[in-house]
Design a protein around this motif. Structure first.
Motif, PDB file in Angstrom:
ATOM      1  N   LEU A 167       0.801  -0.874  -0.244  1.00 41.63           N
ATOM      2  CA  LEU A 167       0.240  -0.398  -0.046  1.00 41.63           C
ATOM      3  C   LEU A 167       1.244   1.788   0.304  1.00 41.63           C
ATOM      4  CD1 LEU A 167      -2.637   0.870  -0.136  1.00 41.63           C
ATOM      5  CD2 LEU A 167      -2.916   0.986   2.837  1.00 41.63           C
ATOM      6  N   TYR A 168       2.018   1.360   1.100  1.00 41.84           N
ATOM      7  CA  TYR A 168       2.694   2.114   0.589  1.00 41.84           C
ATOM      8  C   TYR A 168       3.306   1.986  -0.292  1.00 41.84           C
ATOM      9  CZ  TYR A 168       6.796   5.364   1.694  1.00 41.84           C
ATOM     10  OH  TYR A 168       7.515   6.509   1.971  1.00 41.84           O
ATOM     11  N   PHE A 169       3.889   1.621  -1.245  1.00 42.56           N
ATOM     12  CA  PHE A 169       4.598   1.540  -2.738  1.00 42.56           C
ATOM     13  C   PHE A 169       3.854   1.955  -3.267  1.00 42.56           C
ATOM     14  CE2 PHE A 169       5.087  -0.439  -6.652  1.00 42.56           C
ATOM     15  CZ  PHE A 169       6.520   0.032  -6.817  1.00 42.56           C
ATOM     16  N   GLU A 170       2.280   1.606  -3.079  1.00 45.78           N
ATOM     17  CA  GLU A 170       1.650   2.460  -4.274  1.00 45.78           C
ATOM     18  C   GLU A 170       0.981   3.835  -3.982  1.00 45.78           C
ATOM     19  OE1 GLU A 170      -0.776   1.756  -6.383  1.00 45.78           O
ATOM     20  OE2 GLU A 170       0.245  -0.604  -7.277  1.00 45.78           O
ATOM     21  N   LEU A 171       0.673   3.981  -2.740  1.00 42.41           N
ATOM     22  CA  LEU A 171       1.048   5.338  -2.996  1.00 42.41           C
ATOM     23  C   LEU A 171       1.679   5.999  -2.853  1.00 42.41           C
ATOM     24  CD1 LEU A 171      -1.640   5.208   0.720  1.00 42.41           C
ATOM     25  CD2 LEU A 171      -2.355   5.457  -1.219  1.00 42.41           C
ATOM     26  N   LYS A 172       3.055   5.750  -2.309  1.00 47.54           N
ATOM     27  CA  LYS A 172       3.664   6.670  -3.118  1.00 47.54           C
ATOM     28  C   LYS A 172       4.081   6.931  -3.982  1.00 47.54           C
ATOM     29  CE  LYS A 172       9.198   6.637  -2.647  1.00 47.54           C
ATOM     30  NZ  LYS A 172      10.387   5.649  -2.016  1.00 47.54           N
ATOM     31  N   ASN A 173       3.642   6.209  -4.682  1.00 49.50           N
ATOM     32  CA  ASN A 173       4.407   6.709  -6.248  1.00 49.50           C
ATOM     33  C   ASN A 173       3.043   7.307  -6.985  1.00 49.50           C
ATOM     34  OD1 ASN A 173       6.448   5.199  -8.069  1.00 49.50           O
ATOM     35  ND2 ASN A 173       6.479   3.396  -5.911  1.00 49.50           N
ATOM     36  N   LEU A 174       1.546   6.849  -6.076  1.00 47.95           N
ATOM     37  CA  LEU A 174       0.554   7.345  -6.563  1.00 47.95           C
ATOM     38  C   LEU A 174       0.561   9.081  -6.989  1.00 47.95           C
ATOM     39  CD1 LEU A 174      -1.837   7.246  -8.524  1.00 47.95           C
ATOM     40  CD2 LEU A 174      -3.035   6.143  -6.690  1.00 47.95           C
ATOM     41  N   ASN A 175       0.620   9.371  -5.543  1.00 45.90           N
ATOM     42  CA  ASN A 175       1.045  10.624  -5.483  1.00 45.90           C
ATOM     43  C   ASN A 175       1.924  11.334  -6.655  1.00 45.90           C
ATOM     44  OD1 ASN A 175      -0.258  12.418  -3.278  1.00 45.90           O
ATOM     45  ND2 ASN A 175       2.758  12.828  -2.680  1.00 45.90           N
ATOM     46  N   ARG A 176       2.245  10.732  -6.560  1.00 48.56           N
ATOM     47  CA  ARG A 176       4.207  11.291  -7.483  1.00 48.56           C
ATOM     48  C   ARG A 176       3.442  11.692  -8.942  1.00 48.56           C
ATOM     49  NH1 ARG A 176      10.283   8.992  -5.852  1.00 48.56           N
ATOM     50  NH2 ARG A 176       9.803   9.532  -3.904  1.00 48.56           N
ATOM     51  N   ILE A 177       3.039  10.753  -9.415  1.00 53.27           N
ATOM     52  CA  ILE A 177       2.662  10.430 -10.413  1.00 53.27           C
ATOM     53  C   ILE A 177       1.061  11.922 -11.096  1.00 53.27           C
ATOM     54  CG2 ILE A 177       0.819   9.608 -12.092  1.00 53.27           C
ATOM     55  CD1 ILE A 177       2.374   7.314 -11.532  1.00 53.27           C
ATOM     56  N   MET A 178       0.489  11.753  -9.512  1.00 55.59           N
ATOM     57  CA  MET A 178      -0.963  12.761 -10.012  1.00 55.59           C
ATOM     58  C   MET A 178      -0.187  14.812  -9.146  1.00 55.59           C
ATOM     59  SD  MET A 178      -3.801  10.440  -8.038  1.00 55.59           S
ATOM     60  CE  MET A 178      -4.033  12.060  -7.801  1.00 55.59           C
ATOM     61  N   ALA A 179       1.609  13.789  -9.120  1.00 54.69           N
ATOM     62  CA  ALA A 179       1.489  15.578  -8.681  1.00 54.69           C
ATOM     63  C   ALA A 179       2.063  16.744  -9.614  1.00 54.69           C
ATOM     64  CB  ALA A 179       3.721  15.282  -8.116  1.00 54.69           C
ATOM     65  N   PRO A 180       1.546  16.728 -10.996  1.00 54.49           N
ATOM     66  CA  PRO A 180       1.659  17.483 -11.811  1.00 54.49           C
ATOM     67  C   PRO A 180       0.228  18.523 -12.073  1.00 54.49           C
ATOM     68  CG  PRO A 180       2.506  16.066 -12.567  1.00 54.49           C
ATOM     69  CD  PRO A 180       2.462  15.052 -11.172  1.00 54.49           C
ATOM     70  N   PHE A 181      -0.884  16.900 -12.137  1.00 54.30           N
ATOM     71  CA  PHE A 181      -2.011  17.258 -12.045  1.00 54.30           C
ATOM     72  C   PHE A 181      -2.598  18.156 -10.771  1.00 54.30           C
ATOM     73  CE2 PHE A 181      -0.861  13.867 -13.841  1.00 54.30           C
ATOM     74  CZ  PHE A 181      -1.060  14.169 -15.759  1.00 54.30           C
ATOM     75  N   LEU A 182      -2.056  17.517  -9.278  1.00 56.78           N
ATOM     76  CA  LEU A 182      -2.935  18.661  -8.071  1.00 56.78           C
ATOM     77  C   LEU A 182      -1.666  18.989  -7.400  1.00 56.78           C
ATOM     78  CD1 LEU A 182      -5.115  15.212  -7.468  1.00 56.78           C
ATOM     79  CD2 LEU A 182      -5.871  17.346  -7.982  1.00 56.78           C
ATOM     80  N   PRO A 183      -0.970  19.354  -7.570  1.00 64.22           N
ATOM     81  CA  PRO A 183       0.702  19.681  -6.814  1.00 64.22           C
ATOM     82  C   PRO A 183       0.471  20.338  -5.240  1.00 64.22           C
ATOM     83  CG  PRO A 183      -0.311  22.396  -8.176  1.00 64.22           C
ATOM     84  CD  PRO A 183      -1.010  20.654  -8.162  1.00 64.22           C
ATOM     85  N   PHE A 184      -0.842  21.019  -4.298  1.00 64.98           N
ATOM     86  CA  PHE A 184      -1.421  20.974  -3.221  1.00 64.98           C
ATOM     87  C   PHE A 184      -1.630  20.312  -2.595  1.00 64.98           C
ATOM     88  CE2 PHE A 184      -1.950  25.094  -6.229  1.00 64.98           C
ATOM     89  CZ  PHE A 184      -0.569  25.976  -5.482  1.00 64.98           C
TER      90      PHE A 184
END
Length: 334
Positions: free
Chosen positions: A38-55
């Motif tokens: 779960l941590y691996f998923e959340l960590k990488n998913l968060n990075r992928i979404m960073a350009p679209f949801l920066p804050f």
């Protein structure tokens, strides 16, 4: 899009299906694997979404990754884009999970159409279109997902349903004119083998005329005692029978549902153990006694005491019966 689909699979399948792994008391390898995944998923998913949801992703990063990894960058926007890890991917497992979710989705649809509550256990689910090996590996998971007691493979889907057909006057009328009634009668008289060919090939020769699938209104008729639905080469059937034992288990699950709601309303700690005092209809009392171990495990109950009356407590509906109960704390966790 792809991200939305992935989030749905993560939250509504992996996390939901892994809740017992997260919350079990043993701190074993399986529990650690569940959290690490779960941590691996959340960590990488968060990075992928960073350009679209920066804050939003920055807030998640600071609370999740920065609090766990001392050598992480100062911001999610300073992280490298995740690299594909092909060695961690299993195509056969993905295909098996897709099939498992399809079966579960069809089974839930059958229950919903029949008006059967999710907490009501059913006797059996029968599936055509899967192997015995698949059943051995994923049958228990599907049973748990659909709340059924057993999983059975049926090699012949025609053992679960048959087709009936009638001609569609809207498409046949313009083509056959005054002969349309004869054609419609002939379609109604098609044999089961003829209908199988029509479904398989999309067309059928009838008295030198080509009848297409769009010309026919097909109805799937389930065998007695089952609800049945097909999706391509997959057919799922759920046994309609509800025994007294299954009914008692439903009442027990409804009771657990009420207790869990009361735990949340009283803001109990997740690990807080309780005592339950109960009085109610004889059917509920019997159901609770038959499923006592399950109830105590699910609700973290040390003692379940049956009382003559609980005048200070309002009655609640438990399934198709009624009862009163109250909970008290045991060794409250601070």
């Amino acid at each position: 899009g792809a991200i939305g689909t992935h989030i749905d699979e993560l939250t509504n399948w992996y996390i939901r299906r892994s809740r017992r792994r997260f919350w079990k008391s043993e701190d074993d390898l399986d529990k650690k694997d569940a959290y690490n995944t779960l941590y691996f998923e959340l960590k990488n998913l968060n990075r992928i979404m960073a350009p679209f949801l920066p804050f939003v992703t920055e807030a998640v990063f600071q609370n999740l990754e920065r609090g766990f990894e001392d050598d992480s960058p100062d911001s999610v926007h300073l992280c490298f884009w995740p690299e594909e890890r092909t060695e961690m991917r299993s195509k056969p497992l993905e295909e098996d999970m897709d099939l498992t979710r399809r079966i579960s989705s069809i089974g839930r649809a059958l229950r919903n159409e029949a008006g059967i509550r999710v907490r009501q256990p059913m006797k059996e689910v029968v599936v055509s279109g899967v192997s015995e090996e698949f059943a051995q590996q994923y049958g228990d998971l599907i049973n748990d997902e659909l709340n059924v007691k057993s999983f059975r493979v049926e090699s012949n889907p025609k053992a679960l349903f048959s087709y009936s057909a009638k001609g569609d006057f809207k498409t046949l009328g313009p083509r056959f004119g005054k002969n349309v009634k004869t054609i419609i009668q002939a379609i109604q008289n098609l044999s089961a083998e003829d209908l199988d060919q029509l479904v398989k090939n999309g067309k059928f020769m009838l008295d030198y005329e080509t009848i297409e699938l769009a010309d026919v209104i097909l109805t799937q008729e389930a065998v007695d005692g089952y609800w049945v639905r097909s999706d391509g080469d997959l057919t799922v059937a759920v046994d309609q029978g509800i025994t007294e034992e299954l009914h008692a288990e439903w009442l027990a699950r409804e009771f657990v549902h009420h207790v869990q709601n009361l735990r949340r309303e009283t803001d109990l700690e997740v690990t807080q153990r309780i005592r339950i005092d109960f009085c109610g209809d004889e059917r509920v009392v019997t159901a609770i006694k038959k499923n006592l171990s399950y109830i105590c495990t699910e609700t973290l109950t040390n003692d379940l005491v049956f009382s003559e009356d609980l005048t200070e407590v309002d009655s609640v509906k438990i399934g198709d019966s009624k009862g009163k109960f109250k909970i008290s704390f045991i060794n409250r966790v601070n």
